[in-house]
Design an enzyme around this catalytic site. Structure first.
Site, PDB file in Angstrom:
ATOM      1  CG  HIS A  61     -17.371   8.742  -3.436  1.00 53.57           C
ATOM      2  ND1 HIS A  61     -18.102   8.528  -2.294  1.00 53.57           N
ATOM      3  CD2 HIS A  61     -18.294   8.783  -4.437  1.00 53.57           C
ATOM      4  CE1 HIS A  61     -19.397   8.429  -2.591  1.00 53.57           C
ATOM      5  NE2 HIS A  61     -19.541   8.606  -3.890  1.00 53.57           N
ATOM      6  CD  GLU A 115     -19.390  11.186  -7.923  1.00 52.05           C
ATOM      7  OE1 GLU A 115     -18.965  12.226  -7.409  1.00 52.05           O
ATOM      8  OE2 GLU A 115     -20.232  10.454  -7.371  1.00 52.05           O
ATOM      9  CG  HIS A 119     -20.964  16.070  -7.078  1.00 58.09           C
ATOM     10  ND1 HIS A 119     -21.572  16.602  -5.962  1.00 58.09           N
ATOM     11  CD2 HIS A 119     -21.117  14.717  -6.988  1.00 58.09           C
ATOM     12  CE1 HIS A 119     -22.057  15.623  -5.209  1.00 58.09           C
ATOM     13  NE2 HIS A 119     -21.799  14.471  -5.814  1.00 58.09           N
TER      14      HIS A 119
END
Length: 234
Positions: A61, A115, A119
Site C-alpha cells: 500500500h 503515494e 508520502h
C-alpha cells in the site's frame, strides 16, 4: 545589501519549511501491505488493474514517514509529481507487488503518483530509491510465506494471536494488523503495518502503533484465488 540578504534568508527559510527541512523531518516509516481479497470483499468492492487480476499475495500500500508522537508529514513538495521514466525499470515489479485495486481500473500510475506526492516527497529519498526501497522491504517481509509456514492459509478463520505470532517470528518484530469487515459482517485481515528505520532498509520496533480499525480475537483470512468481482473491469 542588508535588505536583499534578509529577503534571501526569508526565502530560504520558506523553501526549507516547504520541502528541504520537512523532507527529512520524521522519525520512522510505516511499511504497509494489504491483503487484496479483504480490499475487494467489502460492499465497496474493487476493480482489478488493467494488467489483470493480481496474484493471491499481500501487496504494497505504501511507505509512510511518521513522527514518534503519532502525527505525520504529507504533501511536502507540491511541485514534485511522479516521473514514470525515473522508475521504468521497476514498473513490472510494481505491477505485481504494488497493484491498484481502485475503481475504475487503472495501470497503477495514478496510485503510485499519489503515494509519491503524499508520502515520498516528505522523505530524503529520490523517486527511484523510494519505490525500490518499498519493493525490497516486501521481499524481506514475505508475509504470505511466513503465514503459510505457520499453517495459516487463505480461506479460513484464525486467531489474531496466531497471525501476529507468525509474523513476529518470521520478521523479528511485532506488526500492527488492521481489519475491515466483509459483506457478511466478518472481521478480516486487511492491512499489516511494519515499522522501518529512516533509511527505509531495516525493520524496527514500532515507536507508536497506528490507530486503525481493530480486529476481533478470531478473524478471517479470505481467499483471493476464488474471488470473483462484479465490478471487475478489463
Amino acid at each position: 545589501m542588508k535588505g536583499k540578504a534578509s529577503i534571501l534568508v526569508i526565502l530560504f527559510v520558506l523553501h526549507c519549511q516547504s520541502f528541504l527541512c520537512s523532507s527529512q523531518d520524521f522519525d520512522f516509516f510505516y511499511f504497509v501491505q494489504q491483503w487484496p481479497a479483504s480490499y475487494c470483499d467489502t460492499r465497496r468492492s474493487c476493480c482489478y488493474p488493467t494488467t489483470g487480476k493480481p496474484n493471491e499475495d499481500f501487496s504494497i500500500h505504501g511507505l509512510w514517514p511518521n513522527y514518534n508522537d503519532g502525527k505525520w508529514p504529507q504533501n511536502c513538495d507540491t511541485s514534485s509529481s511522479l516521473d514514470i521514466s525515473q522508475i521504468s525499470d521497476l514498473v513490472k515489479r510494481m505491477e505485481k507487488d504494488w497493484p491498484t485495486l481502485a475503481c475504475p481500473s487503472g495501470d497503477g500510475v495514478k496510485f503510485w503518483g499519489h503515494e509519491w506526492e503524499k508520502h515520498g516527497t516528505c522523505t530524503s529519498l529520490h523517486q527511484h530509491a523510494y519505490f525500490q526501497s518499498a519493493l525490497e522491504l516486501k521481499n524481506k517481509a514475505n508475509l504470505l510465506q511466513l503465514l503459510k509456514h505457520a499453517g495459516i492459509y487463505p480461506g479460513k478463520f484464525f486467531s489474531m494471536e496466531s497471525i501476529k505470532r507468525a509474523i513476529k517470528e518470521g520478521v523479528g518484530y511485532e506488526a500492527y494488523i488492521e481489519c475491515n469487515v466483509d459483506t457478511q459482517g466478518n472481521h478480516q485481515v486487511y492491512q499489516v503495518y511494519m515499522c522501518v528505520d529512516k533509511s527505509a532498509s531495516k525493520f524496527i520496533n514500532c515507536p507508536i502503533l497506528p490507530h486503525g480499525r481493530g480486529c476481533g480475537s478470531r478473524v478471517e483470512f479470505p481467499s483471493f484465488s476464488h474471488h470473483s468481482n462484479s465490478k471487475h473491469e478489463l
